[in-house]
Design a protein around this motif. Structure first.
Motif, short mmCIF file in Angstrom:
data_model
loop_
_atom_site.label_atom_id
_atom_site.label_comp_id
_atom_site.label_asym_id
_atom_site.label_seq_id
_atom_site.Cartn_x
_atom_site.Cartn_y
_atom_site.Cartn_z
N LEU A 1 1.68 6.69 -6.78
CA LEU A 1 0.58 7.58 -7.17
C LEU A 1 0.92 9.04 -6.92
O LEU A 1 0.56 9.90 -7.72
CB LEU A 1 -0.70 7.20 -6.41
CG LEU A 1 -1.47 5.99 -6.94
CD1 LEU A 1 -2.67 5.68 -6.05
CD2 LEU A 1 -1.94 6.23 -8.36
N VAL A 2 1.60 9.32 -5.81
CA VAL A 2 2.00 10.70 -5.52
C VAL A 2 2.93 11.21 -6.61
O VAL A 2 2.77 12.33 -7.12
CB VAL A 2 2.68 10.81 -4.14
CG1 VAL A 2 3.34 12.18 -3.97
CG2 VAL A 2 1.66 10.59 -3.02
N ILE A 3 3.91 10.40 -6.99
CA ILE A 3 4.85 10.79 -8.06
C ILE A 3 4.10 11.05 -9.36
O ILE A 3 4.34 12.04 -10.06
CB ILE A 3 5.93 9.71 -8.25
CG1 ILE A 3 6.82 9.62 -7.01
CG2 ILE A 3 6.77 10.00 -9.49
CD1 ILE A 3 7.80 8.47 -7.04
N MET A 4 3.15 10.15 -9.67
CA MET A 4 2.36 10.30 -10.89
C MET A 4 1.54 11.59 -10.86
O MET A 4 1.50 12.34 -11.85
CB MET A 4 1.44 9.10 -11.08
CG MET A 4 0.66 9.13 -12.39
SD MET A 4 -0.73 7.97 -12.41
CE MET A 4 -1.91 8.83 -11.35
N GLU A 5 0.90 11.87 -9.72
CA GLU A 5 0.09 13.07 -9.60
C GLU A 5 0.94 14.33 -9.71
O GLU A 5 0.52 15.32 -10.32
CB GLU A 5 -0.66 13.06 -8.26
CG GLU A 5 -1.78 12.03 -8.15
CD GLU A 5 -2.98 12.40 -8.98
OE1 GLU A 5 -3.11 13.58 -9.36
OE2 GLU A 5 -3.81 11.51 -9.25
N ALA B 1 -2.99 10.29 -1.99
CA ALA B 1 -2.06 10.69 -3.04
C ALA B 1 -2.45 12.04 -3.64
O ALA B 1 -1.59 12.91 -3.87
CB ALA B 1 -2.01 9.63 -4.13
N VAL B 2 -3.74 12.24 -3.87
CA VAL B 2 -4.22 13.51 -4.43
C VAL B 2 -3.95 14.66 -3.47
O VAL B 2 -3.47 15.73 -3.87
CB VAL B 2 -5.73 13.42 -4.75
CG1 VAL B 2 -6.30 14.80 -5.04
CG2 VAL B 2 -5.96 12.51 -5.95
N ILE B 3 -4.24 14.46 -2.18
CA ILE B 3 -4.03 15.52 -1.18
C ILE B 3 -2.55 15.89 -1.07
O ILE B 3 -2.19 17.07 -1.05
CB ILE B 3 -4.59 15.09 0.19
CG1 ILE B 3 -6.12 14.97 0.12
CG2 ILE B 3 -4.19 16.08 1.27
CD1 ILE B 3 -6.76 14.41 1.37
N ILE B 4 -1.68 14.89 -1.01
CA ILE B 4 -0.23 15.15 -0.90
C ILE B 4 0.26 15.90 -2.14
O ILE B 4 1.03 16.87 -2.04
CB ILE B 4 0.54 13.83 -0.73
CG1 ILE B 4 0.20 13.19 0.63
CG2 ILE B 4 2.05 14.07 -0.83
CD1 ILE B 4 0.75 11.80 0.80
N ALA B 5 -0.19 15.46 -3.32
CA ALA B 5 0.25 16.11 -4.57
C ALA B 5 -0.22 17.56 -4.63
O ALA B 5 0.53 18.45 -5.07
CB ALA B 5 -0.27 15.34 -5.77
N ALA C 1 0.83 -1.21 0.00
CA ALA C 1 0.00 0.00 0.00
C ALA C 1 0.87 1.26 0.00
O ALA C 1 0.57 2.24 -0.69
CB ALA C 1 -0.92 -0.01 1.21
N TRP C 2 1.97 1.23 0.76
CA TRP C 2 2.89 2.37 0.80
C TRP C 2 3.57 2.57 -0.56
O TRP C 2 3.75 3.71 -1.01
CB TRP C 2 3.95 2.17 1.89
CG TRP C 2 3.40 2.39 3.27
CD1 TRP C 2 3.02 1.45 4.17
CD2 TRP C 2 3.17 3.66 3.89
NE1 TRP C 2 2.56 2.04 5.32
CE2 TRP C 2 2.64 3.40 5.19
CE3 TRP C 2 3.36 4.98 3.51
CZ2 TRP C 2 2.31 4.41 6.07
CZ3 TRP C 2 3.02 6.00 4.39
CH2 TRP C 2 2.51 5.71 5.66
N ILE C 3 3.93 1.48 -1.20
CA ILE C 3 4.55 1.56 -2.53
C ILE C 3 3.56 2.17 -3.53
O ILE C 3 3.92 3.04 -4.34
CB ILE C 3 5.01 0.17 -3.01
CG1 ILE C 3 6.16 -0.34 -2.12
CG2 ILE C 3 5.45 0.21 -4.48
CD1 ILE C 3 6.57 -1.77 -2.41
N ALA C 4 2.31 1.72 -3.45
CA ALA C 4 1.27 2.26 -4.34
C ALA C 4 1.06 3.75 -4.07
O ALA C 4 0.89 4.54 -5.01
CB ALA C 4 -0.03 1.49 -4.14
N LEU C 5 1.09 4.15 -2.79
CA LEU C 5 0.90 5.57 -2.44
C LEU C 5 2.02 6.42 -3.01
O LEU C 5 1.75 7.47 -3.63
CB LEU C 5 0.85 5.72 -0.92
CG LEU C 5 0.76 7.16 -0.39
CD1 LEU C 5 -0.51 7.83 -0.88
CD2 LEU C 5 0.83 7.19 1.14
#
Length: 252
Positions: free
Chosen positions: A20-24, A166-170, A13-17
């Motif tokens: 996703l953050v990098i992608m966003e 991920a969206v919030i962090i980005a 889950a952390w890897i996915a997060l």
């Protein structure tokens, strides 16, 4: 709550997060460049507020779209076929967003290349470039990028809390970077033209994706990074020449 606790304990889950953050953030670069160019046309006292409001409203929009993720995924279902390609709502949204970007970038390039010829148009556009219209254009483009990124995110993870985080962090990263980037673009006219060229390329990429011709994002961002590096070297050379000229003036 129990699901969130289990996710926090899951390394996958952390890897996915992180992914996703990098992608966003990478997808957010396009948005930031557009926001910077758009808000720099507003009065100086409104620019930072417009960036913050636009990005925060974009966050609300993305979170709302995540709440309808099951419906968003259905946007990939073909509606009709033409030229050997089945067009879905996602394709039509990408094409519309791409055309908007191409139109906007082309218009701004015209104003920058030939400001005298377009002086009256520029004054009229500046008068109509209000706070509300800037926010509206930011949200319009973010809708296009949001649909694309959410569909991509669904293919990477099934967990909605990870997508939301991920969206919030980005968006927090975008809020921090928005004003420095906008100031940098405003202070360097050549960067403005480069940024407009990026928007033109991104718009054509969106149109191509919508028409069924997928362009790997890595190629696009590699080209952008290379162009940025070349321009950084040019800026360094210009500043060095200016420093040498200033030094010679002091000697004389």
């Amino acid at each position: 709550m129990q699901e969130i606790v289990l996710l926090l304990q899951d390394p996958a889950a952390w890897i996915a997060l992180v992914t996703l953050v990098i992608m966003e953030v990478v997808l957010g670069i396009d948005n930031l460049v557009f926001i910077s160019i758009l808000t720099n046309k507003l009065p100086s006292e409104q620019r930072e507020k417009a960036r913050r409001v636009g990005i925060l409203l974009a966050l609300v929009l993305r979170l709302a779209l995540l709440g309808t993720v099951a419906w968003i995924v259905k946007l990939t279902t073909p509606l009709f076929e033409a030229f050997g390609h089945g067009f879905s709502w996602k394709d039509l949204i990408l094409i519309a967003g791409g055309l908007f970007l191409v139109w906007k970038a082309t218009k701004e390039i015209h104003h920058n290349v030939d400001p005298v010829d377009h002086e009256e148009d520029f004054i009229a556009s500046s008068a109509t470039s209000t706070f509300a219209s800037a926010i509206g254009q930011i949200l319009l483009l973010d809708l296009v990028f949001s649909v694309d990124s959410i569909i991509t995110a669904v293919g990477m993870t099934d967990h909605l809390p990870i997508m939301i985080a991920a969206v919030i962090i980005a968006v927090v990263i975008m809020l921090i970077a928005a004003t420095p980037l906008a100031n940098f673009i405003e202070q360097n006219p050549t960067i403005v033209m480069l940024a407009l060229g990026f928007l033109l390329m991104i718009g054509m990429t969106l149109i191509a994706d919508g028409m069924g011709f997928h362009v790997p994002k890595g190629y696009v961002y590699t080209a952008m990074a290379f162009s940025g590096l070349v321009e950084a070297l040019n800026m360094f050379a210009r500043r060095k020449r200016q420093a040498q000229r200033d030094a010679r003036k002091k000697l004389h």
